[in-house]
Design an enzyme around this catalytic site. Structure first.
Site, PDB file in Angstrom:
ATOM      1  N   GLY A 152       0.819  -1.202   0.000  1.00  0.00           N
ATOM      2  CA  GLY A 152       0.000   0.000   0.000  1.00  0.00           C
ATOM      3  C   GLY A 152       0.850   1.247   0.000  1.00  0.00           C
ATOM      4  O   GLY A 152       1.979   1.251  -0.494  1.00  0.00           O
ATOM      5  N   SER A 153       0.327   2.304   0.573  1.00  0.00           N
ATOM      6  CA  SER A 153       1.016   3.592   0.576  1.00  0.00           C
ATOM      7  C   SER A 153       2.183   3.582   1.558  1.00  0.00           C
ATOM      8  O   SER A 153       2.235   2.778   2.494  1.00  0.00           O
ATOM      9  CB  SER A 153       0.048   4.714   0.962  1.00  0.00           C
ATOM     10  OG  SER A 153      -0.328   4.589   2.333  1.00  0.00           O
ATOM     11  N   GLY A 159       2.551   1.921   5.274  1.00  0.00           N
ATOM     12  CA  GLY A 159       3.683   1.060   5.568  1.00  0.00           C
ATOM     13  C   GLY A 159       4.458   1.486   6.796  1.00  0.00           C
ATOM     14  O   GLY A 159       4.942   0.641   7.564  1.00  0.00           O
ATOM     15  N   GLU A 215       5.758  -3.501   0.814  1.00  0.00           N
ATOM     16  CA  GLU A 215       5.770  -3.122  -0.608  1.00  0.00           C
ATOM     17  C   GLU A 215       4.948  -1.847  -0.730  1.00  0.00           C
ATOM     18  O   GLU A 215       3.718  -1.887  -0.769  1.00  0.00           O
ATOM     19  CB  GLU A 215       5.185  -4.240  -1.472  1.00  0.00           C
ATOM     20  CG  GLU A 215       5.939  -5.549  -1.412  1.00  0.00           C
ATOM     21  CD  GLU A 215       7.286  -5.503  -2.092  1.00  0.00           C
ATOM     22  OE1 GLU A 215       7.591  -4.478  -2.735  1.00  0.00           O
ATOM     23  OE2 GLU A 215       8.037  -6.484  -1.973  1.00  0.00           O
ATOM     24  N   CYS A 273       1.649   0.332  -8.597  1.00  0.00           N
ATOM     25  CA  CYS A 273       2.813   0.840  -7.867  1.00  0.00           C
ATOM     26  C   CYS A 273       4.005   0.976  -8.793  1.00  0.00           C
ATOM     27  O   CYS A 273       4.931   1.739  -8.519  1.00  0.00           O
ATOM     28  CB  CYS A 273       3.141  -0.065  -6.679  1.00  0.00           C
ATOM     29  SG  CYS A 273       3.378  -1.789  -7.120  1.00  0.00           S
TER      30      CYS A 273
END
Length: 512
Positions: free
Chosen positions: A242-243, A247, A264, A298
């Site tokens: 995610g963002s 994270g 990630e 991403c």
């Protein structure tokens, strides 16, 4: 015409009162309802009950019990069960790919491709199940043997994002399963139905093989459910996609309890185009990287760094290419670009556009929110291109929309410095036919990203390579290569098969 109810029925998603089956019939369910809307047409697909705290604890307890059985199953046999999961995914590829496209908004080709990626990682994991190798080492002591082996960790918590609602889960789950772990999946609250469909698809495999269903848990809801996983000492590894903001919160929570996290996170990916580039392959790679999945990957191409000698030519070819883009219903395979995930994503698109203008950028291809019957969901925007400087504040941040930033450079060293001079470090690419340029780009003084490509774009990673990035991207690695080691614990073993006890480093310790 899409018969979404037929798709849901095929995937075992049956209406129950005001909600749908979660695949865990013993759930009490919280009082909160999660509604899945399609960004394709704005219609409500279904409602589900979110996970209550008691439900969550029940899932974790079930996973703990299942782990005790699953960890002693020989790895090749675990691999065979994953092979069967791959076969079930093959049989349900069309329906699951269609649901991915409809619930998330990516093109049907990309939805089907995402399911194919799941199938591929199953195949990879099957081979891996016979290759969980440890090393043997020579001992400094006579009649001693040393080696290392890898053991399962336990419960792997998986927090996935909406943009790849099923593939990223499979990267984690298939590897974790052949490693002997069990999984608890918290899917994005924006795409819960695809997760329930996946659980239903593999449920038959688990039952057929007499494997406890607890190896594959699912919990649904918003941020608080992810926080339960992050803080739970019963979950030794949390893999979160995610963002960067998300994270950081997950990494801090897991780190405080000395657990492991596999992160990630955001990407701000650049393509460098040199004067020697073959523009016939560069332009399609740039355009797909920038507009594929409506810029919500991403690995989407955010920045295009072009040498001044070919800058105008690249601009002109991009304008021509963008004019050919067809925007509309992603289930129509004639369209190239579908909707953004929701209205919030549209607002973020508008905010990015505004900030570009405030900082002095100009648009080569104008941004636009599309209206009309075909765009009734209000989630469709036009891909745009802005001429900017790499130092702009907005350019330093990930823009999760089809906004491409066009930047001019003079020397390759300058281009590499601009590419690296952002907080993120996921994917990168260079288009060049000059071997010196490509080798410099791939050297230790070149790209600082986890992925660096030559003559292909930034998106579309293969499952055989380890996927992940550096800096604010999180540093984790998933999928191929030796990423499996993240899901296991290493143990060093020393065996003395002699009749004396020599100590290491020549230490003497004698007692009567």
């Amino acid at each position: 015409m899409l018969d979404i109810q037929k798709v849901l029925d095929t995937l075992g998603i049956k209406p129950i009162n005001n909600g749908v089956s979660t695949g865990l019939e013993s759930w009490d369910g919280s009082s909160e309802i999660l509604v899945s809307f399609s960004p394709v047409d704005g219609n409500k697909i279904a409602e589900i009950n979110t996970t209550s705290r008691s439900d969550y604890d029940r899932v974790i307890t079930s996973a703990q019990q299942a782990f005790k059985e699953w960890r002693v199953v020989p790895a090749p046999k675990r691999g065979d069960i994953v092979r069967q999961m791959g076969m079930e995914l093959r049989q349900n590829k069309t329906e699951l790919g269609t649901l991915v496209s409809y619930e998330m908004g990516k093109s049907l080709q990309e939805g089907l491709g995402e399911v194919q990626e799941m199938i591929d990682i199953c195949d990879f994991a099957v081979g891996l199940s016979r290759q969980l190798y440890g090393l043997s080492m020579h001992s400094e002591r006579t009649l001693h043997r040393m080696y290392e082996q890898w053991h399962p960790l336990g419960i792997v918590g998986i927090i996935s994002a909406f943009n790849f609602p099923v593939a990223v889960w499979s990267w984690n789950a298939m590897l974790a399963w052949v490693c002997g772990d069990v999984c608890v999946w918290k899917p994005s609250e924006k795409t819960p139905l695809t997760a329930i469909a996946c659980k239903n698809i593999i449920k038959a495999v688990l039952k057929r093989n007499n494997v406890p269903e607890g190896i594959s848990g699912i919990v649904t809801g918003g941020r608080e459910v992810g926080e339960w996983l992050a803080h739970d000492t019963r979950v030794p590894l949390v893999s979160a996609t995610g963002s960067t903001h998300m994270g950081r919160l997950v990494g801090e929570a897991v780190g405080r309890r000395l657990g492991r996290s596999l992160l990630e996170l955001g990407g701000n990916n650049a393509i460098i185009v040199t004067p020697s580039a073959d523009l016939n392959i560069a332009i399609p790679g740039i355009v797909f990287g920038a507009v594929g999945t409506a810029g919500q990957r991403c690995t989407s191409t955010r920045r295009l760094i072009v040498h001044e000698d070919i800058y105008e030519e690249v601009k002109n070819r991009l304008v021509k290419a963008y004019a050919q883009l067809r925007i509309g219903n992603p289930l129509d395979e004639n369209n190239h670009v579908g909707p953004l995930i929701d209205q919030l994503a549209v607002e973020q698109y508008e905010t990015s556009v505004k900030k570009v203008k405030e900082e002095g950028g100009t648009f080569l291809i104008e941004p636009q929110i599309l209206n009309g019957d075909e765009y009734a969901s209000g989630c469709y925007v036009a891909p745009c291109i802005a001429e900017v400087s790499n130092e702009y504040h907005i350019v330093q941040h990930e823009t999760f929309a089809p906004v491409l930033y066009l930047i001019r450079y003079e020397t390759l060293e300058q281009a590499i410095e601009m590419q690296n001079n952002v907080p993120q470090g996921l994917s990168s690419a260079i288009f060049t036919l000059n071997i010196r340029e490509s080798e410099l780009y791939l050297s230790s003084s070149g790209s600082d990203c986890g992925i660096a490509n030559v003559n292909i774009g930034t998106s579309g990673a293969e499952i055989g390579g380890a996927f992940g990035g550096e800096k604010e991207t999180g540093g984790g690695r998933e999928s191929g290569s030796d990423a499996w080691k993240a899901y296991m614990r290493r143990q060093t073993n020393t065996i003395n098969y002699g009749d004396v006890l020599p100590l290491a480093q020549g230490i003497k310790f004698e007692i009567e």
